[in-house]
Design an enzyme around this catalytic site. Sequence first.
Site, short mmCIF file in Angstrom:
data_model
loop_
_atom_site.label_atom_id
_atom_site.label_comp_id
_atom_site.label_asym_id
_atom_site.label_seq_id
_atom_site.Cartn_x
_atom_site.Cartn_y
_atom_site.Cartn_z
N GLU A 87 -0.68 4.41 -8.09
CA GLU A 87 -0.45 5.41 -7.05
C GLU A 87 0.85 6.14 -7.37
O GLU A 87 1.85 5.50 -7.71
CB GLU A 87 -0.35 4.68 -5.70
CG GLU A 87 -0.30 5.57 -4.49
CD GLU A 87 -1.67 5.87 -3.89
OE1 GLU A 87 -2.71 5.60 -4.54
OE2 GLU A 87 -1.69 6.40 -2.77
N LYS A 105 0.87 -1.18 0.00
CA LYS A 105 0.00 0.00 0.00
C LYS A 105 0.90 1.23 0.00
O LYS A 105 1.60 1.50 0.97
CB LYS A 105 -0.93 0.02 1.21
CG LYS A 105 -1.92 1.18 1.18
CD LYS A 105 -3.01 1.00 2.23
CE LYS A 105 -4.17 1.96 2.02
NZ LYS A 105 -3.89 3.31 2.45
P1 AMP Z 1 -7.45 4.81 1.95
O1 AMP Z 1 -7.09 6.10 1.25
O2 AMP Z 1 -6.81 4.65 3.31
O3 AMP Z 1 -8.92 4.54 1.91
O4 AMP Z 1 -6.79 3.62 1.10
C1 AMP Z 1 -7.12 3.39 -0.21
C2 AMP Z 1 -6.14 4.08 -1.10
O5 AMP Z 1 -4.85 3.47 -1.01
C3 AMP Z 1 -6.46 3.97 -2.56
O6 AMP Z 1 -7.42 4.88 -2.97
C4 AMP Z 1 -5.13 4.24 -3.21
O7 AMP Z 1 -4.97 5.63 -3.40
C5 AMP Z 1 -4.13 3.80 -2.16
N1 AMP Z 1 -3.31 2.64 -2.57
C6 AMP Z 1 -1.99 2.53 -2.33
N2 AMP Z 1 -1.52 1.37 -2.79
C7 AMP Z 1 -2.55 0.69 -3.34
C8 AMP Z 1 -2.70 -0.58 -3.96
N3 AMP Z 1 -1.67 -1.43 -4.12
N4 AMP Z 1 -3.94 -0.92 -4.40
C9 AMP Z 1 -4.99 -0.09 -4.25
N5 AMP Z 1 -4.92 1.11 -3.66
C10 AMP Z 1 -3.70 1.51 -3.19
#
Ligand code: AMP
Length: 639
Positions: free
Chosen positions: A372, A313
């Site tokens: 990302e 992530k």
């Molecule tokens: P959050 O912003 O905490 O809801 O986490 C989701 C966000 O993590 C997504 O919208 C992406 O911007 C980010 N993200 C980072 N790495 C990944 C990944 N490998 N797959 C999907 N989302 C990711």
Amino acid sequence: MEFAALAERADRLAAIDGDIETTLAAADLLVDAGSAGDADVAGDADAAADTDTDGSGDDLPVVTRFLLGRVFPAHDTRTLDIGPALCREAIARAAGPNVSASDVEDRLAERGEIGSVAAAYDLGGQRGLAAFGGGRDALTVAAVDEALRDLAAESGDGSESRKRDALFGLFTRCSPSEAAFLARLVLGEMRLGVGEGTIRDAVAEAFLAPDPERDGEGDDAPDADGEDAFEAADSESNDLALRASDEAIAAVERALQVTNDYGRVAVRARDEGTEGLRAESLRVGRPVQAMLAQAGTATDAVDSFGEVAVETKFDGARVQVHYAPDGGNSGDGEGLGPRLYSRNMDDVTEALPEIVEYVADRVDVPVILDGEVVAVDDAGDPLPFQEVLRRFRRKHDVDRMRETVSLRLHAFDCLHADGDDLLDESLRVRHDRLRAVLGDAAADLALADDPDAIAAAERDALDAGHEGVMLKNPEAAYTPGDRGRDWLKRKPDVETLDAVVVGAEWGEGRRAELFGTFLLAVRDEGGAGDAPDRDDPDDAADLVPPGYATVGKVATGITDEALADLTERLEPHVVGESGTTVAFDPELVVEVGYEEIQTSPTYSAGYALRFPRFVGVREDKSVDDADSLARVRRLAGDD
Ligand code: AMP
């Protein structure tokens, strides 16, 4: 359709209670909007559905968007860019010489909502009668749409005052309910109680429901004034139901996902039905909503998916990449240089030139990629998210900032490649296509089927400076805009627990000289009564000192070095031994993470930590400072 008719219908729509009643009334309105001018556009669904309505006479796409408070479809990067202050100024001017923008602001503070403020001034009454010699020049939906599109196209010096003039001109032609509608529309605050889900269902109900006769009363078209649903809402509210099938609604939903344009989808549904909707596809250059994740644990992921795709992530900003190298665009045969869209579908291409270069250098087929963008230091290590923000929406000094903050794209999904829409393919397949497109620039899909392996991957990701891991169902399709259970963002640890080490098991094999698994306990002031006999070696497995209650065993997360250190520190405190199990005097406090606390008969506390992980020794804490059973109860949600 006259704008006044739309505004009045919208007022009535806002007054309706009940989801089904609202959907039926919205469907009626769409039917009316869709039948008003369709003689002009019959046989030319593409022109009518085109996002750039050009006054072709079809009010349906415009009305559909207006009901959602939009002039442009969600994927369209154009905006009206009319702020509340400009809107208040335009209203004040239209209200007459005695009204100032701050009067409008005061009224807004009283009423709390711009529409009712605009309606209260009777703007058309003030100016319209004088200006048009007693007869108000009736606005049409198409004329308002066109005027707002022209206004959005204003740019450069003086554009703000030209926008104010144009909006003022519209307000002077408005009845109170039109003024209310217009003010809400330009500020994107419709407040009709009609959300995207309602419009989706209303489109299905209006154009895909099995029986074309509304209300079963035998008239083919709804009343011109759309009374039907309102009467139905009054008199039959107990047995109202949508007639559109789940399948029809799903077809609308699907078309919305790939086009991101409610107006276009409404026209398709009306003109070509379910088949036409199913034929809608992605288009390079037209962004779709990003798939989102829910919070979840490694155990959730393993339980639901079996095998789990574990991805890093990244702590950056979401970007959707659209690129059609020369002549390769799936839609029209034209090329399109790399375009980059934010999660809100804003075009951020200009701010990120190195990502544009990165894509252009590597990709040679038309693609839509999801990924990302992260900021990195000179060594390529990730920098905090705030650094990305310094670059992300920048319009000026892009080159200078590029020297200061470097960006890198981590693409993790592929929605379209070389003419193939991949939304319905599994993540495995999409990831293969991603690899085919990007080569080594895309990481391998890492699969794991036990929480320990996931925990290890998470530690690696954290050690490398990333935010953690995403846990994805490798079999799942890509569902734009959906925050479903197929993508889980690993919950950051809940609060850790400071527990006392009261026992251990010797390791095996090359670790036979070291303790391997540690028995953890918390303080239990009230529970000293039935402690086992610590002098009886047979009871050693249960050896729990009085005043403590066990909550689990930890073996994960301990490095070889930490194991050696723990063994050395704990060995002098062994008070009993049975087989490979030993008991300690309570001496050492360790911090442990876990995924959750469950009730369990296995440990004397009556609770067990699920997937406990060793975090470190709490050198600063004595056993009297360790956590208590009362806290465990609280963390488990029982108190
Ligand atoms: P959050 O912003 O905490 O809801 O986490 C989701 C966000 O993590 C997504 O919208 C992406 O911007 C980010 N993200 C980072 N790495 C990944 C990944 N490998 N797959 C999907 N989302 C990711």
